[in-house]
Design an enzyme around this catalytic site. Sequence first.
Site, PDB file in Angstrom:
ATOM      1  N   GLU A 183     -11.590   3.030   6.718  1.00 65.42           N
ATOM      2  CA  GLU A 183     -10.434   3.324   7.571  1.00 65.42           C
ATOM      3  C   GLU A 183     -10.387   4.828   7.848  1.00 65.42           C
ATOM      4  O   GLU A 183      -9.501   5.540   7.373  1.00 65.42           O
ATOM      5  CB  GLU A 183      -9.132   2.844   6.911  1.00 65.42           C
ATOM      6  CG  GLU A 183      -7.970   2.826   7.884  1.00 65.42           C
ATOM      7  CD  GLU A 183      -6.658   2.420   7.240  1.00 65.42           C
ATOM      8  OE1 GLU A 183      -5.847   1.746   7.903  1.00 65.42           O
ATOM      9  OE2 GLU A 183      -6.416   2.787   6.072  1.00 65.42           O
ATOM     10  N   GLU A 205       0.833  -1.209   0.000  1.00 67.54           N
ATOM     11  CA  GLU A 205       0.000   0.000   0.000  1.00 67.54           C
ATOM     12  C   GLU A 205       0.866   1.257   0.000  1.00 67.54           C
ATOM     13  O   GLU A 205       1.650   1.465   0.931  1.00 67.54           O
ATOM     14  CB  GLU A 205      -0.893   0.017   1.244  1.00 67.54           C
ATOM     15  CG  GLU A 205      -1.742   1.278   1.355  1.00 67.54           C
ATOM     16  CD  GLU A 205      -2.434   1.410   2.706  1.00 67.54           C
ATOM     17  OE1 GLU A 205      -3.442   2.122   2.786  1.00 67.54           O
ATOM     18  OE2 GLU A 205      -1.943   0.790   3.695  1.00 67.54           O
TER      19      GLU A 205
END
Length: 264
Positions: free
Chosen positions: A243, A146
């Site tokens: 998130e 990521e």
Amino acid sequence: MIRLAANLTMLFNEHDFLDRFAAAAESGFRGVEYLFPYAHSPEDIKAALDEAGLAQVLFNLPPGDWEAGERGLASLPGREGEFRDSVIEALRYAEVLDCPRVHAMAGLLPPDADEATRAAHHSTYIANLRFAVGEAARAGRELLIEPINTRDMPGFFLSRQAQAMAVLEAVGADNLRLQFDLYHCQIMEGDLIRHLERQFDRIGHVQIAGVPQRHEPDVGEVHYPAIFDRLESLGYDGWVGCEYRPAAGTLDGLGWGRQLGLNP
């Protein structure tokens, strides 16, 4: 239909960790993710998952000394043994939790990193990921990488989408996938839908948050309804991880998800 997963590191902090699973299910979530499970036994977490009827969709490998500021081990020269141990530990949890994917955080460059230092981190990163994807493949799991913005994590080694795609190409493993966090991408690069389209075949997981304050995705500069429409038209059938940090209480901020099926 977009499938939303609650990030239990950020959401439902009104509850102790193992109680957040039930709170997420009661709020309409059917999947969960979080940063790290290692403070609890996998058996205790599995019991919480099963009791709430939830799917475990993602968590991170052990990141090193998080409290001391470390943010992953995958690119750190001299820490290869610790990284390999972290892979084995994460896959042990993934087996018990029936979690299909885990994320390997790249780690931080030193503040004074020069080109030679960056090259050493890159070489270590590729070698470590090749080890990790082999172990993950034997366990029937995917490994994710990521890009994370360097405003929130100064010095993070992997910060841009093109860099991540080059790493995927260099490692050359089908089970190495991109964790596409729209919050991080917007801060670093913008052009979200075009990035989504160009990288779609390599995306293994999507995460969302409002920009710039990382609150609910219905506030800030990103128009998420357009993102969700494009995800659906592309045929995305994975999870979308929520998130974000609630601006107030978690329940107070969940109205945005009602049209996406987030109903108790």
